[in-house]
Design a protein around this motif. Structure first.
Motif, PDB file in Angstrom:
ATOM      1  N   ALA A  32      29.189  21.737  62.193  1.00  0.00           N
ATOM      2  CA  ALA A  32      27.893  22.521  61.796  1.00  0.00           C
ATOM      3  C   ALA A  32      27.924  22.796  60.410  1.00  0.00           C
ATOM      4  CB  ALA A  32      28.226  23.410  62.580  1.00  0.00           C
ATOM      5  N   TYR A  33      28.498  22.713  59.649  1.00  0.00           N
ATOM      6  CA  TYR A  33      28.639  22.737  58.496  1.00  0.00           C
ATOM      7  C   TYR A  33      28.254  21.822  57.277  1.00  0.00           C
ATOM      8  CZ  TYR A  33      30.279  23.977  53.856  1.00  0.00           C
ATOM      9  OH  TYR A  33      30.312  24.218  52.252  1.00  0.00           O
ATOM     10  N   PHE A  34      28.024  20.549  57.944  1.00  0.00           N
ATOM     11  CA  PHE A  34      27.094  19.379  57.651  1.00  0.00           C
ATOM     12  C   PHE A  34      25.914  18.740  57.957  1.00  0.00           C
ATOM     13  CE2 PHE A  34      31.678  18.668  56.029  1.00  0.00           C
ATOM     14  CZ  PHE A  34      31.454  18.752  54.974  1.00  0.00           C
ATOM     15  N   ILE A  35      25.773  19.379  59.842  1.00  0.00           N
ATOM     16  CA  ILE A  35      24.758  19.375  60.006  1.00  0.00           C
ATOM     17  C   ILE A  35      24.180  20.689  60.857  1.00  0.00           C
ATOM     18  CG2 ILE A  35      23.580  18.307  61.932  1.00  0.00           C
ATOM     19  CD1 ILE A  35      25.867  16.512  61.988  1.00  0.00           C
ATOM     20  N   ARG A  36      23.158  21.124  59.818  1.00  0.00           N
ATOM     21  CA  ARG A  36      22.483  22.485  59.612  1.00  0.00           C
ATOM     22  C   ARG A  36      21.179  22.508  61.138  1.00  0.00           C
ATOM     23  NH1 ARG A  36      24.636  26.172  55.698  1.00  0.00           N
ATOM     24  NH2 ARG A  36      26.367  24.957  54.683  1.00  0.00           N
ATOM     25  N   TYR A  37      21.059  21.603  61.147  1.00  0.00           N
ATOM     26  CA  TYR A  37      19.836  21.355  62.488  1.00  0.00           C
ATOM     27  C   TYR A  37      20.245  21.524  63.921  1.00  0.00           C
ATOM     28  CZ  TYR A  37      15.479  21.136  64.465  1.00  0.00           C
ATOM     29  OH  TYR A  37      13.964  20.888  64.832  1.00  0.00           O
ATOM     30  N   TRP A  38      20.679  22.868  64.460  1.00  0.00           N
ATOM     31  CA  TRP A  38      21.129  22.528  65.655  1.00  0.00           C
ATOM     32  C   TRP A  38      20.855  21.546  66.641  1.00  0.00           C
ATOM     33  CZ3 TRP A  38      18.140  23.237  70.625  1.00  0.00           C
ATOM     34  CH2 TRP A  38      17.179  23.090  70.111  1.00  0.00           C
ATOM     35  N   ARG A  39      19.153  20.677  66.567  1.00  0.00           N
ATOM     36  CA  ARG A  39      18.930  19.362  67.384  1.00  0.00           C
ATOM     37  C   ARG A  39      19.842  18.805  67.618  1.00  0.00           C
ATOM     38  NH1 ARG A  39      14.705  20.508  70.869  1.00  0.00           N
ATOM     39  NH2 ARG A  39      13.041  22.384  69.586  1.00  0.00           N
ATOM     40  N   LYS A  40      19.830  18.647  65.848  1.00  0.00           N
ATOM     41  CA  LYS A  40      20.170  17.051  65.145  1.00  0.00           C
ATOM     42  C   LYS A  40      22.261  17.218  66.238  1.00  0.00           C
ATOM     43  CE  LYS A  40      17.792  16.104  61.747  1.00  0.00           C
ATOM     44  NZ  LYS A  40      17.801  15.308  59.967  1.00  0.00           N
ATOM     45  N   ASP A  52      30.557  32.938  58.735  1.00  0.00           N
ATOM     46  CA  ASP A  52      30.511  32.132  60.396  1.00  0.00           C
ATOM     47  C   ASP A  52      31.121  31.015  60.562  1.00  0.00           C
ATOM     48  OD1 ASP A  52      29.098  34.345  60.742  1.00  0.00           O
ATOM     49  OD2 ASP A  52      27.115  33.935  61.044  1.00  0.00           O
ATOM     50  N   TYR A  53      31.122  30.183  59.301  1.00  0.00           N
ATOM     51  CA  TYR A  53      31.430  29.175  59.368  1.00  0.00           C
ATOM     52  C   TYR A  53      33.076  28.966  59.182  1.00  0.00           C
ATOM     53  CZ  TYR A  53      26.873  26.933  59.326  1.00  0.00           C
ATOM     54  OH  TYR A  53      25.920  26.662  59.270  1.00  0.00           O
ATOM     55  N   LEU A  54      33.300  29.888  58.916  1.00  0.00           N
ATOM     56  CA  LEU A  54      35.145  30.688  58.341  1.00  0.00           C
ATOM     57  C   LEU A  54      35.286  30.647  59.482  1.00  0.00           C
ATOM     58  CD1 LEU A  54      37.772  30.548  56.276  1.00  0.00           C
ATOM     59  CD2 LEU A  54      36.751  32.376  55.505  1.00  0.00           C
ATOM     60  N   ALA A  55      35.148  32.009  59.840  1.00  0.00           N
ATOM     61  CA  ALA A  55      35.396  32.332  61.576  1.00  0.00           C
ATOM     62  C   ALA A  55      35.530  31.398  62.648  1.00  0.00           C
ATOM     63  CB  ALA A  55      34.487  33.390  61.452  1.00  0.00           C
ATOM     64  N   VAL A  56      33.967  31.232  62.880  1.00  0.00           N
ATOM     65  CA  VAL A  56      34.465  29.586  63.766  1.00  0.00           C
ATOM     66  C   VAL A  56      35.302  28.534  63.588  1.00  0.00           C
ATOM     67  CG1 VAL A  56      33.242  27.786  65.684  1.00  0.00           C
ATOM     68  CG2 VAL A  56      31.844  30.268  64.144  1.00  0.00           C
ATOM     69  N   GLY A  57      35.690  28.541  62.341  1.00  0.00           N
ATOM     70  CA  GLY A  57      37.169  27.418  61.906  1.00  0.00           C
ATOM     71  C   GLY A  57      38.439  28.248  62.318  1.00  0.00           C
ATOM     72  N   LEU A  58      38.277  29.005  62.207  1.00  0.00           N
ATOM     73  CA  LEU A  58      39.519  30.323  62.156  1.00  0.00           C
ATOM     74  C   LEU A  58      40.119  29.463  63.736  1.00  0.00           C
ATOM     75  CD1 LEU A  58      39.654  32.342  59.514  1.00  0.00           C
ATOM     76  CD2 LEU A  58      41.129  30.144  59.778  1.00  0.00           C
TER      77      LEU A  58
END
Length: 310
Positions: free
Chosen positions: A6-14, A129-135
């Motif tokens: 998700a960090y590198f692909i920000r568009y949810w469909r892709k 958010d990315y750090l939280a989900v990653g942890l």
């Protein structure tokens, strides 16, 4: 890995397309490389296929004498017809099997509900958010490794009960704390419920007999997914009282601890290979605890058990 994607692909469909492609690749690898269960093949009378898989695996461990295969072929199993025609009805045909099926499926519901509830609250762990989900995801790695080591050392039931109790207490802690303590309780709860998630499948596979193992685990998974569906809806209750969803998850965990007491311990026992062995699993374990030997304490050794003991 989803947090990294998700960090590198920000568009949810892709992002969804990419995740699906990865899952398809993993599925194809499993289909092509992972063999069928020799226990299941043997239980339904497909001896040639079971022997071929065992012989291939025995090259890396201990060579199994040909006489063992002959004995298995000549052995008259009284419940062979029962095993071949086993279905989901056999999970509820006997009071013991019915109780264990209900307990296993209910535990699946509770564990899935708490797991996804804690996962959905991961964004409270950090402002990023990315750090939280990653942890939240990273803590599952030691949970998977340590839970497998712990159940082999101390048994399935005490570790599963302790883990789900820890998850419940962590949920209560999230409800009544703030600031950095939320991160502590959140990661602890995710660690504990992730351990439960893994141990539950191992426990269920060892309780359900071979002919209905896939059906039993499938039923537990289906009911568990209902808990996963319920978790987001419970989070919406937070509009009434922000701490209420976590209090509910804590209560669910408490119910799970009590349900685990109704299941037998399966550490160190052979997998039940027939419906009858599944019904008497608790009796055999009780006999083994009393120091008895022979068929009352354990099932007869088979090539599968010889491979496992090496």
């Amino acid at each position: 890995m989803t947090a990294i994607y998700a960090y590198f692909i920000r568009y949810w469909r892709k992002l969804l397309i990419f995740i699906c492609l990865v899952d398809v690749f993993i599925f194809l690898v499993i289909i092509l490389l992972v063999p069928e269960s020799p226990r299941w093949l043997h239980s339904i009378g497909r001896f040639d296929e079971a022997e071929a898989i065992i012989q291939k695996a025995s090259k890396y461990k201990k060579e199994i004498p040909v006489e063992v295969y002959k004995e298995l072929r000549e052995e008259k199993v009284d419940d062979q017809t029962e095993n071949s025609n086993a279905s989901v009805k056999d999970l509820f045909h006997n009071k013991v099997m019915c109780l264990r099926t209900i307990v296993i499926t209910t535990l699946g519901f509770i564990i899935n509900c708490v797991y996804f509830g804690v996962s959905l609250s991961a964004i409270r762990l950090s402002s990023n958010d990315y750090l939280a989900v990653g942890l939240s995801a990273a803590v599952e790695i030691p949970a998977c490794l340590l839970s497998r080591l712990a159940v082999d050392q101390w048994g399935r039931r005490p570790i599963l009960g302790s883990a789900i109790l820890m998850a419940g207490l962590s949920c209560i802690g999230i409800a009544f704390t703030s600031d950095w303590l939320i991160m502590v309780f959140g990661l602890t709860g995710k660690f504990a419920i992730s351990s439960c998630y893994n141990i539950h499948f191992v426990f269920a596979a060892e309780i359900f007999p071979t002919p209905v193992r896939n059906v039993g685990i499938g039923l537990a998974t289906m009911v568990g997914n209902c808990g996963a569906v319920l978790a987001p809806q419970l989070m919406y209750i937070g509009v009434v009282w922000e701490q209420l969803p976590y209090f509910i998850f804590g209560c669910f965990s408490g119910i799970g601890v009590l349900l685990i007491l109704l299941l037998p311990e399966t550490k160190g026992t052979n997998l039940p290979q027939s419906i009858q062995e599944g019904k008497t699993l608790g009796v055999k374990i009780a006999s083994a605890d009393l120091g008895e030997t022979g068929s009352e304490a354990q099932c007869h050794d088979t090539p599968f058990d010889v491979m496992e003991m090496e």
